[in-house]
Design a protein around this motif. Structure first.
Motif, PDB file in Angstrom:
ATOM      1  N   ILE A  88      27.088 -32.352  14.437  1.00  0.00           N
ATOM      2  CA  ILE A  88      28.227 -33.228  14.743  1.00  0.00           C
ATOM      3  C   ILE A  88      28.476 -33.309  16.243  1.00  0.00           C
ATOM      4  O   ILE A  88      28.521 -34.405  16.821  1.00  0.00           O
ATOM      5  N   SER A  92      27.016 -36.408  18.235  1.00  0.00           N
ATOM      6  CA  SER A  92      28.010 -37.344  18.756  1.00  0.00           C
ATOM      7  C   SER A  92      27.844 -37.540  20.261  1.00  0.00           C
ATOM      8  O   SER A  92      27.954 -38.664  20.768  1.00  0.00           O
ATOM      9  N   SER A 174      34.676 -30.858  17.014  1.00  0.00           N
ATOM     10  CA  SER A 174      33.719 -30.131  16.186  1.00  0.00           C
ATOM     11  C   SER A 174      33.262 -28.844  16.865  1.00  0.00           C
ATOM     12  O   SER A 174      33.114 -27.800  16.207  1.00  0.00           O
TER      13      SER A 174
END
Length: 304
Positions: A88, A92, A174
């Motif tokens: 994540i 990202s 995250s």
């Protein structure tokens, strides 16, 4: 990995500083090389190759040097952390670098301590931040508001820009959650834990790439030389050396010392982005950077 000082024996000073410099310089350079790696290649696909390859190398090395295979519970715990930190957060960030300069991405990523403080306050430990930390939170947010102004960073205020900024905030959230969880889960030894995190994080990222990007397992054959060179650099220096150095510091150095990477990395990234990628470095962006980094320093001091 959560920087918790658990060793009672002081590590050798030379080893300590070598690990710190590795994290300072190598992690600071990763933003630029991720940008180079994904300029003409799908970001999730390239990130998955980087992480899964580095994880496999570390895992094989750990097993060849006698590290025992972790218990199933430890595999699960390390896998969860790997998905949070690498699938994540790293995924990202890799996509975000399609939309925002590497220097700006590094500065916004420096706000991870802000999210750690907030989540530790409202969810994990219910620990109210000190007044110094709260002042750092306010200062960090002020710096972000300056940075995202078009006159501040040289970025055009478009939907793509805000998509990039939003993805970096997702990465920060995250990473903060993964950091806080890592001290609460049963993880195996440092080396094999890092390997599993990268392996699981990279393989899940590859699955995401296959679903969302127009790629196949052999798409790397069409990558330009610049992307391949950047991939090799990130595997060796960004993942194997950099991540392993950070994991070692997390278990052997005081948290306040470890957390200094959060405000050294952006400086390295800004200078490299300006020198090698033609990114804007004006007085306004430098002011915004100083405000953000001052907030991070206050947060770090407040946690003490």
């Amino acid at each position: 990995m959560n920087p918790v000082f658990v060793n009672k024996v002081q590590p050798p000073r030379l080893t300590l500083w070598m690990a710190l410099i590795s994290v300072y310089v190598l992690w600071g350079s990763t933003y630029l090389f991720v940008h180079f790696m994904t300029e003409k290649m799908p970001p999730l696909y390239m990130a998955s190759l980087r992480l899964s390859t580095a994880g496999l190398i570390l895992f094989l090395y750990a097993r060849l040097t006698g590290t025992p295979v972790p218990a199933p519970k430890q595999w699960l715990s390390a896998g969860i952390i790997g998905v949070l930190l690498l699938t994540i957060a790293n995924g990202s960030m890799s996509v975000a670098l399609q939309y925002v300069p590497s220097s700006i991405a590094a500065l916004l990523a420096a706000l991870v301590p802000l999210f750690i403080i907030l989540f530790n306050w409202v969810g994990f430990g219910h620990i109210r931040p000190t007044n110094l930390s709260l002042a750092g939170l306010v200062l960090g947010l002020m710096g972000v508001s300056l940075l995202v102004q078009p006159s501040g960073s040289g970025m055009a205020s478009t939907s793509h820009t805000w998509t990039g900024v939003g993805l970096i905030m997702v990465a920060n959230v995250s990473w903060a959650v993964g950091t806080l969880l890592s001290s609460r889960l049963s993880l195996p030894s440092q080396l094999i834990s890092s390997a599993i995190q990268m392996l699981v994080g990279g393989l899940v990222l590859l699955l995401c790439s296959m679903i969302t990007e127009n790629v196949s397992l052999t798409s790397i054959e069409h990558a330009p030389v610049k992307a391949i060179g950047s991939l090799v650099y990130l595997i060796i220096f960004g993942s194997i050396i950099g991540f392993s150095s950070f994991a070692w510091l997390a278990r052997n150095a005081p948290p306040q010392l470890v957390s200094t990477y959060a405000y050294v990395n952006p400086v390295v990234a800004m200078l490299l982005g300006w020198a090698f990628a033609g990114e804007t470095l004006n007085a306004y962006s430098i002011l915004a950077a100083l405000v953000i980094l001052s907030g991070v320093v206050l947060i770090t001091l407040g946690r003490k």
